[in-house]
Design an enzyme around this catalytic site. Structure first.
Site, mmCIF file in Angstrom:
data_model
loop_
_atom_site.group_PDB
_atom_site.id
_atom_site.type_symbol
_atom_site.label_atom_id
_atom_site.label_comp_id
_atom_site.label_asym_id
_atom_site.label_seq_id
_atom_site.Cartn_x
_atom_site.Cartn_y
_atom_site.Cartn_z
ATOM 1 N N LYS A 67 39.646 -26.309 9.911
ATOM 2 C CA LYS A 67 40.110 -24.373 9.307
ATOM 3 C C LYS A 67 41.449 -25.341 9.435
ATOM 4 O O LYS A 67 41.897 -25.974 10.279
ATOM 5 C CB LYS A 67 39.524 -24.188 10.531
ATOM 6 C CG LYS A 67 40.332 -22.500 10.690
ATOM 7 C CD LYS A 67 40.052 -22.109 12.263
ATOM 8 C CE LYS A 67 40.576 -21.868 13.244
ATOM 9 N NZ LYS A 67 39.957 -21.584 14.058
ATOM 10 N N ARG A 110 33.080 -16.303 15.663
ATOM 11 C CA ARG A 110 32.153 -17.592 15.933
ATOM 12 C C ARG A 110 32.463 -17.808 17.200
ATOM 13 O O ARG A 110 31.692 -18.037 17.949
ATOM 14 C CB ARG A 110 33.309 -18.949 15.235
ATOM 15 C CG ARG A 110 33.792 -18.775 15.210
ATOM 16 C CD ARG A 110 34.006 -19.356 16.305
ATOM 17 N NE ARG A 110 35.213 -20.871 15.939
ATOM 18 C CZ ARG A 110 36.372 -21.469 16.774
ATOM 19 N NH1 ARG A 110 36.404 -21.322 17.780
ATOM 20 N NH2 ARG A 110 37.127 -22.429 16.949
ATOM 21 N N GLN A 138 39.969 -9.918 20.991
ATOM 22 C CA GLN A 138 39.309 -11.257 20.680
ATOM 23 C C GLN A 138 38.322 -10.226 21.852
ATOM 24 O O GLN A 138 36.739 -10.786 21.825
ATOM 25 C CB GLN A 138 38.800 -12.542 20.578
ATOM 26 C CG GLN A 138 39.849 -13.093 19.775
ATOM 27 C CD GLN A 138 39.364 -14.830 19.666
ATOM 28 O OE1 GLN A 138 38.268 -15.179 20.561
ATOM 29 N NE2 GLN A 138 40.117 -15.654 19.439
ATOM 30 N N SER A 199 44.834 -16.072 27.108
ATOM 31 C CA SER A 199 46.201 -18.009 26.501
ATOM 32 C C SER A 199 47.028 -18.157 27.803
ATOM 33 O O SER A 199 47.986 -18.507 28.125
ATOM 34 C CB SER A 199 47.134 -17.347 25.282
ATOM 35 O OG SER A 199 48.111 -16.185 25.559
ATOM 36 N N MET A 219 36.928 -19.361 27.847
ATOM 37 C CA MET A 219 37.103 -18.895 26.219
ATOM 38 C C MET A 219 38.166 -19.461 25.701
ATOM 39 O O MET A 219 38.563 -19.332 24.358
ATOM 40 C CB MET A 219 36.111 -17.629 25.633
ATOM 41 C CG MET A 219 35.056 -17.550 25.797
ATOM 42 S SD MET A 219 33.662 -19.331 25.377
ATOM 43 C CE MET A 219 33.912 -19.412 24.006
ATOM 44 N N GLY A 220 39.250 -19.031 26.555
ATOM 45 C CA GLY A 220 40.804 -19.110 25.800
ATOM 46 C C GLY A 220 41.713 -20.011 25.871
ATOM 47 O O GLY A 220 42.574 -20.322 25.430
#
Length: 321
Positions: A67, A110, A138, A199, A219-220
């Protein structure tokens, strides 16, 4: 070579089949049947963007690729997604290009699937309150995927910029759940599951704010220097991740490792829980934390899913290089 557009990905990749693909690739990684290659991720000195490559090879399913993309923080003002990426798949037997797949939607779904896998396998069965820390693009994907894992009764949320909280409220309403904006103290005290999806480069949620029995899906943090939660909170939790090497170097665990609060050996691949090689949560008062760093194999798994589904449905373009 197949070309699969963003629009087509949205049509053929669902939360259900994305969850299955991500759970499967975590299991393959833990069993030594799939491996990620070192990540390249750099600030490019333009538009405050971070750009890089994630790649890997899933031997079990014959998926090879990468990716390419990153994070452009000013994109939302342009009406674009801050995360921009494209996935390239190759034939592992010949090296020839097999597919080029739009990666923006796939990255979001995902990432949500990864936290959902952690919730299914690690959160308390009686979890009732979902806490959302972050209200960016997200967050809606995260909330929808999480809501399918437990019988949540309400959602609470916090965001650095409160004007973005309506996104959380709208998503919760879509799911038939009440939503309330709360302070960080209330978020930590009331939520049974907390998803952090920011972030941030500074800790937002602290050890003293989180109650026993909470499951956190962080998750960030996917870059050196990023941080969403206090290192002491990380050290107090039972730790799981997608990949240990990334967790310790660029994930949420990087700061606790650097401070000597934990060691790599304290971090368990979540795939080991999926495979039944690790018990996961062992008691109701345990704080569990999933460090979702985002690995290339996740992207390849959903891209391969999209390519095959699009081909079967006649929705993929085919070109010769």
């Amino acid at each position: 070579m197949l070309v699969v557009s963003e629009e087509t990905c949205r049509k053929v990749v669902t939360r259900e089949n994305a969850f299955t693909a991500i759970e499967g690739v975590f299991a393959a990684m833990a069993a030594g049947e799939a491996c990620n290659f070192p990540v390249i991720r750099e600030a490019i000195g333009n538009a405050d963007a971070l750009y890089g490559f994630k790649s890997g090879f899933d031997r079990k399913n014959g998926v090879l690729g990468l990716k390419s993309g990153g994070y452009w923080p000013g994109n939302e003002k342009r009406g674009l997604t801050n995360h921009q990426s494209t996935v390239f798949l190759f034939d592992p037997d010949t090296g020839r290009p097999h597919a080029m797949v739009g990666g923006n939607y796939l990255t979001a779904i995902r990432t949500a699937a990864a936290s959902a896998v952690s919730i299914r396998h690690l959160a308390r069965k009686d979890a009732k309150v979902l806490g959302m820390l972050g209200a960016g693009f997200q967050s809606a994907f995260q909330m929808r995927a999480a809501a399918e894992q437990r019988d949540f009764e309400r959602v609470i949320g916090w965001n650095l910029h409160p004007e973005m909280l309506p996104r959380l409220a709208e998503t919760a309403a879509e799911l038939g759940l009440p939503f309330e904006p709360v302070s960080l103290d209330r978020l930590g005290a009331e939520a049974d599951v907390i998803i952090t999806i920011t972030s941030s480069f500074e800790p937002i949620l602290m050890r003293g704010q989180v109650k026993p029995g909470t499951h956190l899906a962080c998750m960030g943090t996917d870059t050196k220097g990023k941080q969403e939660v206090d290192a002491e909170l990380v050290a107090a939790a039972t730790l799981f991740t997608d990949e240990v090497a990334q967790s310790a170097s660029i994930g949420e665990c990087q700061h606790a490792v650097a401070q000597g609060l934990i060691d790599k050996a304290d971090i368990t691949p979540v795939g080991a829980v999926v495979n039944g090689k690790h018990p996961g949560r062992t008691h109701d008062d345990e704080i569990t934390l999933f460090d979702g760093t985002g690995v290339g194999l996740q992207d390849l798994a959903v891209a391969a899913l999209a390519a095959e589904a699009a081909r079967s449905a006649g929705l993929a373009a085919e070109i010769d290089l």
